[in-house]
Design a protein around this motif. Structure first.
Motif, mmCIF file in Angstrom:
data_model
loop_
_atom_site.group_PDB
_atom_site.id
_atom_site.type_symbol
_atom_site.label_atom_id
_atom_site.label_comp_id
_atom_site.label_asym_id
_atom_site.label_seq_id
_atom_site.Cartn_x
_atom_site.Cartn_y
_atom_site.Cartn_z
ATOM 1 N N MET A 1 34.373 -24.101 -11.530
ATOM 2 C CA MET A 1 32.999 -24.546 -11.285
ATOM 3 C C MET A 1 32.213 -23.427 -10.600
ATOM 4 S SD MET A 1 31.675 -27.707 -8.927
ATOM 5 C CE MET A 1 29.933 -27.824 -8.530
ATOM 6 N N GLN A 2 31.465 -22.644 -11.357
ATOM 7 C CA GLN A 2 30.686 -21.551 -10.798
ATOM 8 C C GLN A 2 29.301 -22.062 -10.421
ATOM 9 O OE1 GLN A 2 31.999 -18.607 -10.128
ATOM 10 N NE2 GLN A 2 33.960 -19.275 -10.978
ATOM 11 N N ASN A 3 29.238 -22.732 -9.276
ATOM 12 C CA ASN A 3 27.987 -23.381 -8.884
ATOM 13 C C ASN A 3 27.930 -23.456 -7.368
ATOM 14 O OD1 ASN A 3 25.755 -24.939 -8.508
ATOM 15 N ND2 ASN A 3 26.423 -26.635 -9.805
ATOM 16 N N ASN A 4 26.834 -22.967 -6.797
ATOM 17 C CA ASN A 4 26.701 -23.005 -5.342
ATOM 18 C C ASN A 4 26.356 -24.389 -4.830
ATOM 19 O OD1 ASN A 4 27.318 -20.311 -4.858
ATOM 20 N ND2 ASN A 4 25.215 -19.637 -5.236
ATOM 21 N N ASN A 5 25.817 -25.246 -5.681
ATOM 22 C CA ASN A 5 25.424 -26.595 -5.265
ATOM 23 C C ASN A 5 26.638 -27.510 -5.288
ATOM 24 O OD1 ASN A 5 22.452 -26.260 -4.974
ATOM 25 N ND2 ASN A 5 22.640 -25.659 -7.111
ATOM 26 N N ILE A 6 27.286 -27.625 -4.161
ATOM 27 C CA ILE A 6 28.493 -28.440 -4.072
ATOM 28 C C ILE A 6 28.311 -29.509 -2.997
ATOM 29 C CG2 ILE A 6 30.039 -26.671 -4.959
ATOM 30 C CD1 ILE A 6 30.783 -25.932 -2.110
ATOM 31 N N HIS A 7 29.081 -30.572 -3.132
ATOM 32 C CA HIS A 7 29.001 -31.700 -2.196
ATOM 33 C C HIS A 7 30.363 -31.855 -1.527
ATOM 34 C CE1 HIS A 7 27.484 -36.114 -1.499
ATOM 35 N NE2 HIS A 7 27.840 -35.511 -0.381
ATOM 36 N N LYS B 1 35.813 -21.117 -2.955
ATOM 37 C CA LYS B 1 37.010 -20.697 -3.692
ATOM 38 C C LYS B 1 37.786 -21.897 -4.197
ATOM 39 C CE LYS B 1 37.877 -16.143 -1.650
ATOM 40 N NZ LYS B 1 38.820 -15.338 -0.787
ATOM 41 N N THR B 2 37.908 -22.912 -3.363
ATOM 42 C CA THR B 2 38.679 -24.105 -3.731
ATOM 43 C C THR B 2 37.996 -24.861 -4.865
ATOM 44 O OG1 THR B 2 39.462 -24.291 -1.436
ATOM 45 C CG2 THR B 2 39.757 -26.206 -2.849
ATOM 46 N N VAL B 3 36.692 -25.038 -4.740
ATOM 47 C CA VAL B 3 35.953 -25.771 -5.790
ATOM 48 C C VAL B 3 35.960 -25.002 -7.103
ATOM 49 C CG1 VAL B 3 33.645 -26.551 -6.467
ATOM 50 C CG2 VAL B 3 34.488 -27.019 -4.154
ATOM 51 N N ASN B 4 35.780 -23.700 -7.042
ATOM 52 C CA ASN B 4 35.738 -22.902 -8.275
ATOM 53 C C ASN B 4 37.099 -22.810 -8.968
ATOM 54 O OD1 ASN B 4 32.977 -22.351 -8.155
ATOM 55 N ND2 ASN B 4 33.279 -20.558 -6.849
ATOM 56 N N ASN B 5 38.168 -22.980 -8.180
ATOM 57 C CA ASN B 5 39.521 -22.935 -8.771
ATOM 58 C C ASN B 5 40.037 -24.294 -9.187
ATOM 59 O OD1 ASN B 5 39.711 -20.158 -8.470
ATOM 60 N ND2 ASN B 5 40.592 -20.297 -6.419
ATOM 61 N N ALA B 6 39.248 -25.337 -8.903
ATOM 62 C CA ALA B 6 39.715 -26.700 -9.204
ATOM 63 C C ALA B 6 39.736 -26.948 -10.708
ATOM 64 C CB ALA B 6 38.822 -27.707 -8.507
ATOM 65 N N TYR C 1 42.230 -43.478 -7.397
ATOM 66 C CA TYR C 1 40.934 -43.033 -7.910
ATOM 67 C C TYR C 1 40.926 -41.588 -8.427
ATOM 68 C CZ TYR C 1 38.932 -47.187 -5.651
ATOM 69 O OH TYR C 1 38.635 -48.465 -5.268
ATOM 70 N N ASN C 2 42.038 -40.866 -8.288
ATOM 71 C CA ASN C 2 42.093 -39.451 -8.701
ATOM 72 C C ASN C 2 40.934 -38.672 -8.076
ATOM 73 O OD1 ASN C 2 42.938 -37.078 -9.925
ATOM 74 N ND2 ASN C 2 41.831 -37.505 -11.828
ATOM 75 N N LEU C 3 41.034 -38.461 -6.782
ATOM 76 C CA LEU C 3 39.975 -37.829 -6.007
ATOM 77 C C LEU C 3 39.908 -36.326 -6.261
ATOM 78 C CD1 LEU C 3 40.496 -39.632 -2.563
ATOM 79 C CD2 LEU C 3 38.978 -40.285 -4.448
ATOM 80 N N PRO C 4 38.817 -35.679 -5.840
ATOM 81 C CA PRO C 4 38.707 -34.211 -5.934
ATOM 82 C C PRO C 4 39.687 -33.541 -4.976
ATOM 83 C CG PRO C 4 36.815 -35.135 -4.780
ATOM 84 C CD PRO C 4 37.574 -36.297 -5.348
ATOM 85 N N PRO C 5 39.812 -32.213 -5.019
ATOM 86 C CA PRO C 5 40.785 -31.524 -4.164
ATOM 87 C C PRO C 5 40.474 -31.688 -2.675
ATOM 88 C CG PRO C 5 39.371 -29.949 -5.303
ATOM 89 C CD PRO C 5 39.105 -31.280 -5.911
#
Length: 374
Positions: free
Chosen positions: A1-7, A369-374, A108-112
């Motif tokens: 996910m190459q995006n700076n807008n993360i939650h 890094k974590t979000v982009n590698n997810a 629920y298979n949550l995000p990392p």
């Protein structure tokens, strides 16, 4: 996910207020200023002190009921919220929340996940505990000090997951404004030096040592030039502490204020900050004292020696060594030049190394890094 807008969802399952919750608040506040493209929401326990405090901030938050250790209401609300809000990453801030997040993930298979390890307690070598801390969704473990990281290595299989990020103090929210002055309200004469401590009444803080120091100075050495002020949430340990104070006839020399809003604002009214912990990550009380230019005496546990260097910017002692700590109080109180040296060096070290801005930017690198590698 190459995006700076993360939650980011910050997960807390703590039912009181302490340094860990202060860290979450500081982190979210700092990121809202420096990186508004990163959305932060705190998920905390309904009607807890943390919940009540967040009502008076601009930080986005949501709550869930946690009436028992594993409360289905908390788990279901966590799962539903993550799906509804499209959370990219869950930052877990306390051990109790890990287990709740794992159960929710199964449903629920949550995000990392990433997890902040804020104490130097070792990870127990039990199968369930090791499973929890080594859960596959936990991509990184942020350790509050090098000592915390070293301790964690014994329970974490993949050491590459461990990163040290020192917590910082928020320079933007500092205040010395209080609703009363300690000396005025409690008739503490100017001839007495106020020895202060801020800590919840939990095992790690070992406030029995605090009482031992007062007993040593007042009853054994017959000193009447000190007054001890302790601020922090009462627990099941409090009654025994108060009973000891009565038995030792220290009621006229010691004050326990309990939970106090904006407790750190009282620090400038202390002459010396005294910490008696037997286990720590790094207490915010040290950072706050350095900022407010109050000299620090502390035990050398956890990550504290990474912040306080003995005879350079403070005084250290082994845990439970109330006699050495009492001697430190006497020696520092009669040496104004040493106090000034500690204050100047401590403040400089804090500003250069231990601010929430430093902490937030280092944490943000891990988030991305974590979000982009997810």
């Amino acid at each position: 996910m190459q995006n700076n807008n993360i939650h980011i969802l910050h997960l807390s399952a703590v039912t009181n207020w302490g340094g860990g919750e202060n860290h979450i608040e500081n982190l979210c506040s700092e990121l809202s200023i420096t990186n508004p493209e990163v959305k932060n929401t705190i998920f905390c326990v309904n009607n807890s002190p943390f919940h009540e405090r967040l009502k008076n901030t601009g930080i986005q938050f949501t709550t869930a009921t946690l009436g028992i250790k594993i409360d289905p209401r908390y788990i279901f609300e966590l799962g539903r919220f993550c799906k509804k809000e499209t959370i990219n990453l869950i930052h877990i801030h306390d051990p109790s929340a890990i287990q709740l997040a794992i159960i929710a993930d199964k449903l629920y298979n949550l995000p990392p996940f990433i997890f902040s390890k804020k104490t130097s307690f070792p990870i127990k070598q039990r199968k369930k505990t090791l499973y929890k801390y080594n859960y596959s969704k936990i991509k990184k473990i942020l350790c509050v000090s090098e000592e915390t990281k070293k301790v964690a290595e014994k329970g974490i299989y993949d050491h590459d997951k461990l990163i040290t990020i020192y917590h910082g103090t928020n320079l933007k929210t500092k205040s010395s404004e209080t609703s009363f002055q300690l000396r005025d309200k409690y008739n503490i004469p100017k001839s007495k030096k106020i020895i202060g401590n801020i800590a919840n009444h939990i095992r790690a803080k070992h406030l029995d040592t605090w009482v031992d120091i007062a007993d040593n100075l007042i009853n054994k050495e017959k000193r009447n030039d000190f007054f001890f002020v302790q601020i922090g949430t009462f627990t099941e340990r409090t009654e025994a502490l108060l009973n000891r104070i009565k038995e030792l006839k220290l009621e006229n020399y010691m004050l326990f204020l309990g939970y106090t809003i904006n407790a750190s604002n009282f620090i400038p009214q202390f002459d010396i900050s005294l910490i008696t912990s037997q286990s720590e990550g790094i207490p915010q009380f040290i950072y706050e004292s350095m900022y407010h230019k109050v000299p620090v005496i502390t035990t050398n546990v956890g990550g504290i020696p990474e912040i306080i260097e003995h005879n350079n910017n403070g005084l250290l002692s082994d845990m439970h060594d109330h006699k050495t700590l009492a001697n430190h109080v006497v020696n520092l109180s009669k040496n104004p030049q040493l106090q000034m040296d500690f204050i100047e060096k401590g403040y400089k070290k804090l500003i250069e190394n231990f601010t929430t801005n430093n902490m937030a930017q280092q944490t943000l690198v891990v988030y991305k890094k974590t979000v982009n590698n997810a």
